[in-house]
Design a protein around this motif. Structure first.
Motif, PDB file in Angstrom:
ATOM      1  N   LEU A  57      47.562  13.550  85.529  1.00  0.00           N
ATOM      2  CA  LEU A  57      47.487  14.549  84.465  1.00  0.00           C
ATOM      3  C   LEU A  57      47.984  15.894  84.986  1.00  0.00           C
ATOM      4  O   LEU A  57      48.769  16.585  84.329  1.00  0.00           O
ATOM      5  CB  LEU A  57      46.036  14.670  83.971  1.00  0.00           C
ATOM      6  CG  LEU A  57      45.820  15.454  82.684  1.00  0.00           C
ATOM      7  CD1 LEU A  57      46.567  14.812  81.534  1.00  0.00           C
ATOM      8  CD2 LEU A  57      44.341  15.542  82.352  1.00  0.00           C
ATOM      9  N   ALA A  60      51.720  15.977  85.218  1.00  0.00           N
ATOM     10  CA  ALA A  60      52.356  16.165  83.910  1.00  0.00           C
ATOM     11  C   ALA A  60      52.461  17.657  83.603  1.00  0.00           C
ATOM     12  O   ALA A  60      53.510  18.143  83.160  1.00  0.00           O
ATOM     13  CB  ALA A  60      51.546  15.461  82.823  1.00  0.00           C
ATOM     14  N   PHE A  61      51.381  18.391  83.868  1.00  0.00           N
ATOM     15  CA  PHE A  61      51.413  19.825  83.575  1.00  0.00           C
ATOM     16  C   PHE A  61      52.310  20.580  84.559  1.00  0.00           C
ATOM     17  O   PHE A  61      52.932  21.574  84.175  1.00  0.00           O
ATOM     18  CB  PHE A  61      49.993  20.392  83.552  1.00  0.00           C
ATOM     19  CG  PHE A  61      49.288  20.103  82.264  1.00  0.00           C
ATOM     20  CD1 PHE A  61      49.524  20.882  81.146  1.00  0.00           C
ATOM     21  CD2 PHE A  61      48.425  19.026  82.149  1.00  0.00           C
ATOM     22  CE1 PHE A  61      48.914  20.604  79.947  1.00  0.00           C
ATOM     23  CE2 PHE A  61      47.805  18.736  80.951  1.00  0.00           C
ATOM     24  CZ  PHE A  61      48.052  19.537  79.843  1.00  0.00           C
ATOM     25  N   LEU A  64      55.704  20.217  83.082  1.00  0.00           N
ATOM     26  CA  LEU A  64      55.883  21.057  81.895  1.00  0.00           C
ATOM     27  C   LEU A  64      56.039  22.521  82.298  1.00  0.00           C
ATOM     28  O   LEU A  64      56.902  23.228  81.783  1.00  0.00           O
ATOM     29  CB  LEU A  64      54.691  20.900  80.940  1.00  0.00           C
ATOM     30  CG  LEU A  64      54.613  19.578  80.188  1.00  0.00           C
ATOM     31  CD1 LEU A  64      53.376  19.556  79.307  1.00  0.00           C
ATOM     32  CD2 LEU A  64      55.850  19.374  79.338  1.00  0.00           C
TER      33      LEU A  64
ATOM     34  N   TYR B 267      51.498  18.222  73.028  1.00  0.00           N
ATOM     35  CA  TYR B 267      50.291  18.368  72.229  1.00  0.00           C
ATOM     36  C   TYR B 267      49.203  17.405  72.738  1.00  0.00           C
ATOM     37  O   TYR B 267      48.064  17.784  73.014  1.00  0.00           O
ATOM     38  CB  TYR B 267      50.695  17.994  70.811  1.00  0.00           C
ATOM     39  CG  TYR B 267      49.871  18.485  69.668  1.00  0.00           C
ATOM     40  CD1 TYR B 267      48.580  18.957  69.818  1.00  0.00           C
ATOM     41  CD2 TYR B 267      50.409  18.465  68.381  1.00  0.00           C
ATOM     42  CE1 TYR B 267      47.864  19.378  68.727  1.00  0.00           C
ATOM     43  CE2 TYR B 267      49.698  18.892  67.292  1.00  0.00           C
ATOM     44  CZ  TYR B 267      48.418  19.339  67.473  1.00  0.00           C
ATOM     45  OH  TYR B 267      47.710  19.746  66.387  1.00  0.00           O
ATOM     46  N   PHE B 268      49.592  16.138  72.882  1.00  0.00           N
ATOM     47  CA  PHE B 268      48.668  15.109  73.321  1.00  0.00           C
ATOM     48  C   PHE B 268      48.127  15.419  74.714  1.00  0.00           C
ATOM     49  O   PHE B 268      46.932  15.267  74.989  1.00  0.00           O
ATOM     50  CB  PHE B 268      49.382  13.753  73.307  1.00  0.00           C
ATOM     51  CG  PHE B 268      48.524  12.598  73.726  1.00  0.00           C
ATOM     52  CD1 PHE B 268      47.401  12.271  73.000  1.00  0.00           C
ATOM     53  CD2 PHE B 268      48.844  11.839  74.828  1.00  0.00           C
ATOM     54  CE1 PHE B 268      46.599  11.210  73.371  1.00  0.00           C
ATOM     55  CE2 PHE B 268      48.058  10.771  75.210  1.00  0.00           C
ATOM     56  CZ  PHE B 268      46.940  10.458  74.482  1.00  0.00           C
ATOM     57  N   LEU B 269      49.006  15.902  75.593  1.00  0.00           N
ATOM     58  CA  LEU B 269      48.569  16.214  76.956  1.00  0.00           C
ATOM     59  C   LEU B 269      47.542  17.350  76.949  1.00  0.00           C
ATOM     60  O   LEU B 269      46.548  17.301  77.684  1.00  0.00           O
ATOM     61  CB  LEU B 269      49.770  16.592  77.829  1.00  0.00           C
ATOM     62  CG  LEU B 269      50.633  15.427  78.298  1.00  0.00           C
ATOM     63  CD1 LEU B 269      51.868  15.932  79.013  1.00  0.00           C
ATOM     64  CD2 LEU B 269      49.834  14.514  79.227  1.00  0.00           C
ATOM     65  N   VAL B 271      45.497  18.148  74.492  1.00  0.00           N
ATOM     66  CA  VAL B 271      44.236  17.611  73.970  1.00  0.00           C
ATOM     67  C   VAL B 271      43.563  16.715  75.009  1.00  0.00           C
ATOM     68  O   VAL B 271      42.345  16.763  75.203  1.00  0.00           O
ATOM     69  CB  VAL B 271      44.488  16.847  72.659  1.00  0.00           C
ATOM     70  CG1 VAL B 271      43.203  16.241  72.141  1.00  0.00           C
ATOM     71  CG2 VAL B 271      45.065  17.769  71.611  1.00  0.00           C
TER      72      VAL B 271
ATOM     73  N   MET C 131      42.536  10.967  69.743  1.00  0.00           N
ATOM     74  CA  MET C 131      43.074  12.314  69.949  1.00  0.00           C
ATOM     75  C   MET C 131      44.572  12.444  69.780  1.00  0.00           C
ATOM     76  O   MET C 131      45.111  13.522  69.976  1.00  0.00           O
ATOM     77  CB  MET C 131      42.720  12.779  71.358  1.00  0.00           C
ATOM     78  CG  MET C 131      41.253  12.840  71.596  1.00  0.00           C
ATOM     79  SD  MET C 131      40.920  12.733  73.340  1.00  0.00           S
ATOM     80  CE  MET C 131      39.175  12.408  73.323  1.00  0.00           C
ATOM     81  N   ALA C 132      45.268  11.363  69.466  1.00  0.00           N
ATOM     82  CA  ALA C 132      46.716  11.476  69.338  1.00  0.00           C
ATOM     83  C   ALA C 132      47.067  12.193  68.037  1.00  0.00           C
ATOM     84  O   ALA C 132      46.554  11.830  66.992  1.00  0.00           O
ATOM     85  CB  ALA C 132      47.341  10.087  69.362  1.00  0.00           C
ATOM     86  N   PRO C 133      47.944  13.213  68.085  1.00  0.00           N
ATOM     87  CA  PRO C 133      48.336  13.881  66.846  1.00  0.00           C
ATOM     88  C   PRO C 133      49.110  12.914  65.968  1.00  0.00           C
ATOM     89  O   PRO C 133      50.091  12.326  66.425  1.00  0.00           O
ATOM     90  CB  PRO C 133      49.215  15.035  67.316  1.00  0.00           C
ATOM     91  CG  PRO C 133      49.646  14.673  68.678  1.00  0.00           C
ATOM     92  CD  PRO C 133      48.599  13.784  69.253  1.00  0.00           C
ATOM     93  N   PHE C 137      53.324   9.818  65.472  1.00  0.00           N
ATOM     94  CA  PHE C 137      52.961   8.430  65.722  1.00  0.00           C
ATOM     95  C   PHE C 137      53.106   7.576  64.463  1.00  0.00           C
ATOM     96  O   PHE C 137      53.170   6.367  64.543  1.00  0.00           O
ATOM     97  CB  PHE C 137      51.537   8.346  66.259  1.00  0.00           C
ATOM     98  CG  PHE C 137      51.438   8.799  67.687  1.00  0.00           C
ATOM     99  CD1 PHE C 137      51.443   7.881  68.708  1.00  0.00           C
ATOM    100  CD2 PHE C 137      51.388  10.143  68.003  1.00  0.00           C
ATOM    101  CE1 PHE C 137      51.388   8.287  70.030  1.00  0.00           C
ATOM    102  CE2 PHE C 137      51.324  10.554  69.316  1.00  0.00           C
ATOM    103  CZ  PHE C 137      51.327   9.623  70.337  1.00  0.00           C
TER     104      PHE C 137
END
Lengths: 92, 291, 289
Positions: A57, A60-61, A64, B267-269, B271, C131-133, C137
């Protein structure tokens, strides 16, 4: 069954393959030598799996942030992430 | 409770695993695939690498939508959490008809389909046929949620309070129910003030459920879509265009699927990060209580 | 009420204090009552409007229907494109509740009784699916269900809703199951019960309330969800909520009809809630929905 809409590309396929291999590897490692919860520099006790998740995780950031802040090659972010994952798994 | 180590338990998990994976894994992979390509149509795709991610991270309109979203989510939390606590404190205790009635009435808004919530407020807020709109007009406020940005924004916020504060209240109520009466008697004997009772008995007992309430309200308000879509359609201007709206405009309106996919992943990351932090806090609080 | 009385700090002291403290107690009650009024007003307004003719709605504000009419409801109950929406919704919601409970029961038992490789991670992964927007999807969802030939069927919506209902069901049931002491399981096994027999005849009856609450939450979340349901259906399984949006935009705002349809979408929830009213609060806390 026509699954062409999934629009696979080589890089994403490699990416998911790596994730799958990592999961498989972690399972095997867990069977061979079960993990023990330990406290490192992270604020809570974690197992190996937790640390891998936090490492992924976090990277990933890192990617980004690298994209947003610099115009350098993304391989730089990749290198930083590898160091980060190694640090978290070893000392987290 | 001590659990037994037994990997055969996986056999009990398999049905759940398969049924969720069916709907979860393939769409997620597809979105990741989309996010690195320019999509013109079925079979017409071009690999573009991380360009979409770069475009998303440097998009000014998106930054505006994000700021609007954060302000909105903070406003939701600042109103709904204290109000929910206050309501829970006023709830009658015990198993009386009054308690049942209160619970049922409170839970009612949670059972209304999201778009009907929008419809209800659309009907309620209109100046010509709605009670709320007409009342405002009668006392001389020129209220109009369809072309005044501030009014639209406040109406969406009030609608959210109306829709979801009950959830916070019910969670807090459940937390309060777990306090043994002996605690209150002890406090009474000590002559504790009402504030002291709240601060040192009720609030600590509600801590667990409050973390959950904050998490849920943050998540859901961060992803709010249907209600403002029905009520205002994101307008007037961009005043109620939150992240989800912007995302949908991108994917459906402009057919920028690659960019929208990249956006979804970011967005998902975000959240996921928040959920992980909150989840860790929740489970650790639980462990603390058991010890 | 008893709790409020206990809470009042001065209730042991002089009568003057008692009066003041009851006044203070009622402050909280006043907040509650005001809030409930605030909750009910918009709903009342919709119910009120559903019994009016469109002429009355548009001609001016009336606090109750002066010429009550059942026309709006009659339209819904006689026009198949309207009432089939209700049947579709109820059908897939029921289907989803049954599926969710069936798969979640054994899984929740496993989580509450055993440790196994990856247990915590699977649990967290299940929860992340809430939690997936949804906006992006939806497209792959549509493609996936079309590919497997389930598009526009009730089972498609029921399966898609499992995405968030199954994790929820597992979480709530796990909470209830952890409240049952292990010794009961062990005793049953010593007595020679097989796992399925023990689960069906001993364990399930003990967590009846939990199953009821879980069913309620599955019903509720499947009922209020619209985006997935709308994406995965076109005609045969179209949910009522989607029917509402379409008809309204096409027929130039038939307010009375819209209000009546809205009222009818609230009714099933209101009915179901009544059966589990005493467990709602507990379910919310355990389910951390």
């Amino acid at each position: 069954m026509d699954m062409e809409w999934m629009a696979w590309t080589t890089p994403t396929a490699v990416f998911f393959l790596c994730i799958a291999l990592m999961l498989a590897g972690m399972t095997v490692w867990e069977v061979v030598s079960p993990t023990v919860e330990a406290k490192g520099f992270l604020p809570m006790r974690t197992t190996r799996g937790d640390r891998l998740f936090i490492g992924l995780l976090g990277s990933a950031f890192i990617h980004l942030g690298w994209l947003a802040a610099t115009d350098l090659s993304l391989w730089g972010a990749f290198a930083v992430s590898l160091v980060w994952i190694a640090l978290v798994i070893r000392f987290g | 409770m001590d659990k037994v180590q037994d990997n055969r338990a996986w056999f009990l998990i398999i049905p759940v695993f398969l049924i969720v994976a069916f709907s979860a894994v393939v769409p997620l992979m597809t979105v990741v695939n989309y996010s690195v390509q320019e999509i013109f149509g079925p079979g017409q795709t071009f690999f573009v690498g991380t360009e979409w991610f770069e475009a998303v991270l440097k998009d000014d309109r998106l930054h505006d939508a994000l700021v609007r979203q954060i302000i909105y989510s903070l406003a939701v939390l600042l109103i709904e959490i204290p109000l929910g606590i206050l309501i829970a404190l006023g709830m009658p205790g015990g198993r009386s008809a009054k308690t049942s009635l209160t619970l049922v009435l409170l839970a009612l808004p949670l059972l209304i389909p999201f778009n009907v919530v929008g419809t209800i407020w659309q009907i309620f807020g209109r100046g010509d046929i709605g009670l709320l709109g007409a009342t405002f007009r009668a006392i001389g406020i020129d209220y109009n949620y369809t072309n005044n940005s501030a009014h639209a924004w406040i109406t969406v916020l009030v609608m959210d309070v109306w829709h979801w504060t009950s959830l916070v209240a019910l969670l807090c109520y459940a937390g309060l129910q777990s306090i043994p009466p002996a605690f209150y008697q002890a406090a009474k004997i000590d002559g504790a003030s009402k504030w002291a009772v709240f601060r040192y008995i009720q609030l600590p007992k509600m801590r667990g459920v409050l973390i959950i309430a904050v998490l849920l309200r943050f998540m859901d308000s961060f992803m709010i879509y249907t209600e403002p879509f029905v009520l205002t359609g994101g307008g007037p201007g961009n005043s109620t265009t939150f992240l989800s709206q912007y995302l949908t405009q991108m994917a459906v309106g402009q057919f920028d699927i690659g960019k929208a996919a990249a956006f979804s992943i970011v967005y998902f990351l975000i959240v996921l990060l928040f959920s992980f932090i909150f989840y860790t806090i929740i489970t650790r609080t639980g462990e603390g209580e058991k010890k | 009420m008893s709790k409020a009385a206990v809470l009042a700090p001065g209730s042991l002291a002089a009568p003057a204090n008692v009066r003041r403290s009851t006044a203070r107690v009622s402050n909280r009650t006043i907040v509650l009552v005001c809030y409930i009024v605030f909750l009910m007003l918009p709903i009342y307004w919709m119910v009120n409007m559903s019994f009016k003719t469109n002429e009355e709605i548009l001609s001016g504000l009336t606090l109750y229907p002066h010429n009550p009419t059942l026309r709006n409801y009659a339209v819904i109950f006689t026009d198949p494109s309207w009432y089939s929406g209700y049947i579709n919704s109820i059908y897939y919601v029921t289907l989803n509740t049954v599926i969710s409970l069936t798969v979640a029961l054994p899984a929740a038992y496993a989580f509450s009784r055993y440790r196994f490789i990856g247990d915590k991670h699977v649990f967290f992964w299940l929860l992340t699916n809430k939690m997936a927007p949804p906006a992006v999807f939806l497209l792959p969802f549509f493609q996936l269900y079309q590919t497997v030939g389930l598009f526009d069927t009730h089972i498609a919506v029921a399966l898609a809703h499992c995405l968030f209902n199954v994790p929820l069901a597992v979480w709530i049931l796990e909470g209830f199951m952890s409240g049952v002491p292990r010794e009961i399981d062990e005793m049953a096994y010593i007595d020679g019960y097989s796992f399925p027999r023990f689960f069906g005849t001993v364990f399930l009856p003990m967590i009846r309330a939990g199953v009821g609450v879980t069913a309620f939450f599955c019903f509720m979340f499947s009922w209020v969800e619209l985006l997935l349901a709308r994406t995965l259906t076109s005609v045969d399984a179209k949910p009522i909520a989607a029917t509402m949006t379409r008809t309204v935009s096409a027929s130039g705002m038939d307010w009375g009809l819209l209000a009546a349809a809205g009222v009818l979408t609230i009714l099933p929830g209101a009915l179901v809630i009544w059966f589990v009213r005493n467990y709602i609060a507990k379910g919310f806390a355990l389910g951390r929905v």
